[in-house]
Design an enzyme around this catalytic site. Structure first.
Site, PDB file in Angstrom:
ATOM      1  N   LEU A 125       0.820  -1.205   0.000  1.00  0.00           N
ATOM      2  CA  LEU A 125       0.000   0.000   0.000  1.00  0.00           C
ATOM      3  C   LEU A 125       0.860   1.264   0.000  1.00  0.00           C
ATOM      4  CD1 LEU A 125      -2.778   1.430   0.266  1.00  0.00           C
ATOM      5  CD2 LEU A 125      -2.561   1.136   2.755  1.00  0.00           C
ATOM      6  N   SER A 126       1.824   1.344   0.902  1.00  0.00           N
ATOM      7  CA  SER A 126       2.621   2.567   1.077  1.00  0.00           C
ATOM      8  C   SER A 126       3.477   2.880  -0.151  1.00  0.00           C
ATOM      9  CB  SER A 126       3.528   2.440   2.301  1.00  0.00           C
ATOM     10  OG  SER A 126       2.760   2.358   3.476  1.00  0.00           O
ATOM     11  N   GLU A 127       3.627   4.183  -0.398  1.00  0.00           N
ATOM     12  CA  GLU A 127       4.439   4.679  -1.501  1.00  0.00           C
ATOM     13  C   GLU A 127       5.323   5.822  -1.006  1.00  0.00           C
ATOM     14  OE1 GLU A 127       1.085   3.805  -4.973  1.00  0.00           O
ATOM     15  OE2 GLU A 127       1.948   5.801  -4.772  1.00  0.00           O
ATOM     16  N   PRO A 128       6.283   6.252  -1.819  1.00  0.00           N
ATOM     17  CA  PRO A 128       7.137   7.370  -1.397  1.00  0.00           C
ATOM     18  C   PRO A 128       6.348   8.601  -0.960  1.00  0.00           C
ATOM     19  CG  PRO A 128       8.054   6.333  -3.350  1.00  0.00           C
ATOM     20  CD  PRO A 128       6.733   5.673  -3.107  1.00  0.00           C
ATOM     21  N   ARG A 243      -4.492  -4.180  12.490  1.00  0.00           N
ATOM     22  CA  ARG A 243      -4.118  -3.411  13.680  1.00  0.00           C
ATOM     23  C   ARG A 243      -4.188  -4.258  14.941  1.00  0.00           C
ATOM     24  NH1 ARG A 243      -7.389   1.568  11.083  1.00  0.00           N
ATOM     25  NH2 ARG A 243      -5.614   2.414   9.933  1.00  0.00           N
ATOM     26  N   GLU A 363       1.009   0.090   9.760  1.00  0.00           N
ATOM     27  CA  GLU A 363      -0.423  -0.228   9.806  1.00  0.00           C
ATOM     28  C   GLU A 363      -1.235   0.871  10.493  1.00  0.00           C
ATOM     29  OE1 GLU A 363      -1.756  -4.254  10.219  1.00  0.00           O
ATOM     30  OE2 GLU A 363       0.209  -5.024   9.660  1.00  0.00           O
TER      31      GLU A 363
END
Length: 379
Positions: A125-128, A243, A363
């Site tokens: 999911l996470s990006e720069p 979570r 998360e």
């Protein structure tokens, strides 16, 4: 209301405790120092059923409840948070999401192997430029008819190199914003998919955290999870359950540090008596034990709500918010109780202190948890 664990839950807890002591404890400092992924230990965790605990047995899972899962997470995390985060991602984010929202074909092809630990999963999911702001996806999945053309970069991906199955969140229709996002299953080895550098982290150094690059990767339409545009809802719903797992990880880190502090306080002498006989140390241990117990109750409440099919969003956010702070506080005090010895690797508590910090970040950061809780309270 009762607080008694079932015989099955106690058996799971004991099995996880035994595994952590016999298989994870030897070499845990070396793995941390050299950033070595615990591949053999993860394989054994899969054989014991720890990688697909809540998956239906028809898909090779353990069919266990969430309480059993958090009990096992706590015990594994007491010893090796790097192993437990791999376990958490595979259980909470990958297996759970696939079982709840995946097609039957996807479950047969991917979930069965993930549940046994034959292969490991990653959640991307996470990006720069899209960490807490998950709506700002720059990774694109262009609709080409019978496949998507995937382009972009993902950052800080747990199991980044060790995984074989990746759930990638990408934007298909920017005009629809978060309603134009999809969740795609990407396999390692697909042309155009490259695993980037390994991050040199402060804590959980045994887990392999990587950047991932996608350049014109053809992902079959059959690999999309749910309906077109369901990706953002999929990610947020899956993270709510994740979570609980990270809260249990934070709890385990805290409990592991507390147990080491108690042991040390009973053995170490200062001013003619054991540290445990000094009121200053006794009060520290009392505060630590109270915080840990409170965190455990919040986590078990969230897990119970999830098992009962009740809305657990607020409970999960509260559990993670509180448990991650407890991990910070308790590990810091554990180092303090150990004094100079706490600052060296041999006594383990310095590693647990470093591992604790990430539980306030991934998360959903502490700030995101407060946003979730306040939103739920003000509905």
């Amino acid at each position: 209301m009762h607080f008694q664990l079932s015989e099955e839950q106690l058996a799971v807890q004991q099995a996880a405790r035994d595994f952590a002591q016999t298989e994870l404890l030897p070499g845990v400092i070396e793995r941390d120092t050299h950033q070595k992924f615990p591949a053999e230990q993860i394989r054994k965790m899969g054989e014991l059923g720890f990688m697909g605990m809540m998956v239906d047995p028809k898909y090779n899972g353990g069919g266990m409840d969430t309480i059993s899962y958090v009990l096992a997470m706590e015990e594994i995390s007491k010893i090796d948070a790097s192993a437990s985060v791999c376990m958490s991602v595979n259980n909470s984010l990958v297996c759970w999401g696939l079982e709840k929202y995946g097609s039957e074909e996807q479950k047969e092809k991917y979930l069965k192997r993930l549940a046994t630990g034959e292969v490991v999963g990653a959640f991307c999911l996470s990006e720069p430029e899209a960490g807490s702001d998950a709506t700002s996806q720059r990774t694109t999945a262009e609709d080409k008819g019978d496949y998507y053309l995937l382009n972009g970069t993902k950052n800080w991906i747990t199991n980044g190199n060790s995984a074989s199955v990746y759930i990638v969140i990408a934007q298909t229709d920017p005009e629809k914003k978060h309603k134009g996002i999809n969740a795609l299953i990407v396999e390692k080895g697909m042309p155009g998919f490259v695993v980037g550098k390994k991050e040199d982290k402060m804590g959980i150094r045994g887990s392999d955290t990587h950047s991932l690059m996608f350049t014109d990767v053809k992902v079959p339409k059959a690999n999309r999870i749910g309906a077109d545009g369901f990706g953002f809802s999929f990610a947020m719903t899956t993270l709510n359950g994740g979570r609980i797992g990270i809260a249990a990880q934070a709890l385990g880190i805290a409990a592991g540090a507390y147990e080491l502090a108690v042991k040390y306080a009973k053995e170490r002498k200062a001013f003619g008596k054991h540290l445990s006989e000094h009121q200053a140390i006794q009060f520290k241990l009392a505060d630590m034990a109270t915080q840990i117990d409170a965190a455990r109750l919040l986590i078990h409440k969230a897990a119970f709500f999830k098992d009962q099919g009740r809305d657990f969003v607020q409970a999960a956010a509260m559990a993670k918010l509180f448990a991650s702070q407890v991990a910070q506080d308790v590990t810091t005090e554990a180092v303090q109780i150990h004094g100079g010895y706490g600052y060296v690797k041999e006594y383990h508590v310095e590693r647990l202190m470093r591992d604790a910090k990430i539980t306030q970040i991934y998360e959903g950061t502490t700030e995101i948890q407060k946003m979730v809780i306040s939103r739920e309270l003000l509905k």
